[in-house]
Design a protein around this motif. Structure first.
Motif, PDB file in Angstrom:
ATOM      1  N   ASP A   5       0.835  -1.209   0.000  1.00  0.00           N
ATOM      2  CA  ASP A   5       0.000   0.000   0.000  1.00  0.00           C
ATOM      3  C   ASP A   5       0.867   1.255   0.000  1.00  0.00           C
ATOM      4  O   ASP A   5       0.561   2.246  -0.679  1.00  0.00           O
ATOM      5  N   GLN A   8       2.347   1.756  -3.412  1.00  0.00           N
ATOM      6  CA  GLN A   8       1.332   2.234  -4.354  1.00  0.00           C
ATOM      7  C   GLN A   8       1.058   3.720  -4.136  1.00  0.00           C
ATOM      8  O   GLN A   8       0.891   4.477  -5.089  1.00  0.00           O
ATOM      9  N   THR A   9       1.018   4.136  -2.851  1.00  0.00           N
ATOM     10  CA  THR A   9       0.800   5.544  -2.539  1.00  0.00           C
ATOM     11  C   THR A   9       1.947   6.399  -3.060  1.00  0.00           C
ATOM     12  O   THR A   9       1.735   7.473  -3.640  1.00  0.00           O
ATOM     13  N   GLU A  10       3.176   5.941  -2.879  1.00  0.00           N
ATOM     14  CA  GLU A  10       4.339   6.687  -3.354  1.00  0.00           C
ATOM     15  C   GLU A  10       4.339   6.793  -4.870  1.00  0.00           C
ATOM     16  O   GLU A  10       4.687   7.845  -5.425  1.00  0.00           O
ATOM     17  N   VAL A  11       3.949   5.729  -5.546  1.00  0.00           N
ATOM     18  CA  VAL A  11       3.863   5.762  -7.016  1.00  0.00           C
ATOM     19  C   VAL A  11       2.822   6.763  -7.467  1.00  0.00           C
ATOM     20  O   VAL A  11       3.038   7.535  -8.415  1.00  0.00           O
ATOM     21  N   GLU A  12       1.674   6.800  -6.771  1.00  0.00           N
ATOM     22  CA  GLU A  12       0.602   7.732  -7.130  1.00  0.00           C
ATOM     23  C   GLU A  12       1.027   9.178  -6.875  1.00  0.00           C
ATOM     24  O   GLU A  12       0.744  10.074  -7.680  1.00  0.00           O
ATOM     25  N   GLU A  14       4.092  10.308  -6.959  1.00  0.00           N
ATOM     26  CA  GLU A  14       5.060  10.637  -7.992  1.00  0.00           C
ATOM     27  C   GLU A  14       4.367  10.917  -9.326  1.00  0.00           C
ATOM     28  O   GLU A  14       4.762  11.829 -10.064  1.00  0.00           O
ATOM     29  N   ARG A  15       3.311  10.151  -9.626  1.00  0.00           N
ATOM     30  CA  ARG A  15       2.562  10.372 -10.877  1.00  0.00           C
ATOM     31  C   ARG A  15       1.912  11.749 -10.877  1.00  0.00           C
ATOM     32  O   ARG A  15       1.962  12.478 -11.874  1.00  0.00           O
ATOM     33  N   ILE A  16       1.316  12.115  -9.743  1.00  0.00           N
ATOM     34  CA  ILE A  16       0.666  13.420  -9.631  1.00  0.00           C
ATOM     35  C   ILE A  16       1.696  14.544  -9.739  1.00  0.00           C
ATOM     36  O   ILE A  16       1.475  15.556 -10.422  1.00  0.00           O
TER      37      ILE A  16
END
Length: 250
Positions: A5, A8-12, A14-16
């Protein structure tokens, strides 16, 4: 929160962040383009008016036109510096083996007018190749040499550029014979829009801030040593050309 989790939060996040940076980059690019276009119109038409009506305008009108042209030139310079400052450090770093001798020559070309106006003497020791971006580093050296000349109170400013090797990096120095900087103000010189002088000297307060940001983008450091009445020396580090070879072997 489990590791999956959290990842996944860190990836999101970074995407933002990447999406916001791309959107802001487009905004800055469009804003800069439109502002440049408008400023060119102001500068061009005020110059055309001054030439067309030369001898037919009273003294006040001539002064007004001159102030308009000076204001447009300052805005053009400020806009260029803002774009340079913002753009440095965005995107992936594209560094390669770069000849500091060639960078020094390019910096002299960029500063040639001011060198001639002030009868400045700019000297240098042999400079080594480094790992960096040619265009950005030429601007860094240009800003440092120009500042050294601009704020020197002596009739003939002297600037000397040298370097020394420390492990896998080079330490460069730009030394001047100016009045020096009071220790109370030395912490401010790298700040954005921080100026130690009034309007008697040109500048936007972004030159040294750009230099520091550009050097740090190259994984280097920048600092100042100065004694009032004995000149100033600006130091910055850059990876040696050997460092890029070592990285490629890893």
């Amino acid at each position: 929160m489990g590791n999956s989790d959290q990842n996944q939060t860190e990836v999101e996040i970074e995407r933002i962040r990447t999406a916001l940076e791309a959107e802001f980059e487009e905004f800055v690019s469009m804003a800069a383009h439109n502002l440049r276009e408008s400023l060119r119109d102001v500068a061009s038409f005020s110059q055309l008016m001054a030439e067309t009506y030369a001898g037919r305008l009273d003294s006040d009108a001539g002064v007004f036109l001159e102030r308009i042209q000076e204001g447009a030139a300052r805005m053009q310079s400020l806009l260029a510096d803002v774009v340079d400052y913002w753009a440095t450090g965005t995107g992936d770093r594209q560094s390669s083996r770069t000849d500091m001798e060639a960078i020094f020559r390019q910096a002299l070309l960029l500063t040639d007018k001011r060198i001639t106006e002030r009868s400045a003497i700019v000297t240098h020791d042999p400079l080594p190749p480094v790992c960096g971006d040619f265009e950005i580093l030429a601007k860094v050296l240009h800003h440092l040499i120009r500042n050294a000349i601009e704020y020197c109170g002596t009739p003939s400013p002297r600037v000397h550029v040298s370097s020394r090797r420390e492990d896998l990096e080079w330490v460069f120095s730009v030394q001047d014979n100016g009045p020096g900087i009071d220790p109370a103000f030395q912490g401010r010189v790298f700040g954005v829009f921080k100026r130690l002088h009034g309007k008697e000297h040109p500048g936007n307060g972004l030159g040294l801030a750009f230099c520091k940001k550009a050097v740090e983008w190259h994984d280097g450091r920048m600092w100042l040593e100065s004694t009032p009445g004995a000149g100033s020396t600006f130091y910055f580090t850059l990876p040696s050309a050997l460092a890029s070879i070592v990285d490629n072997l890893r």
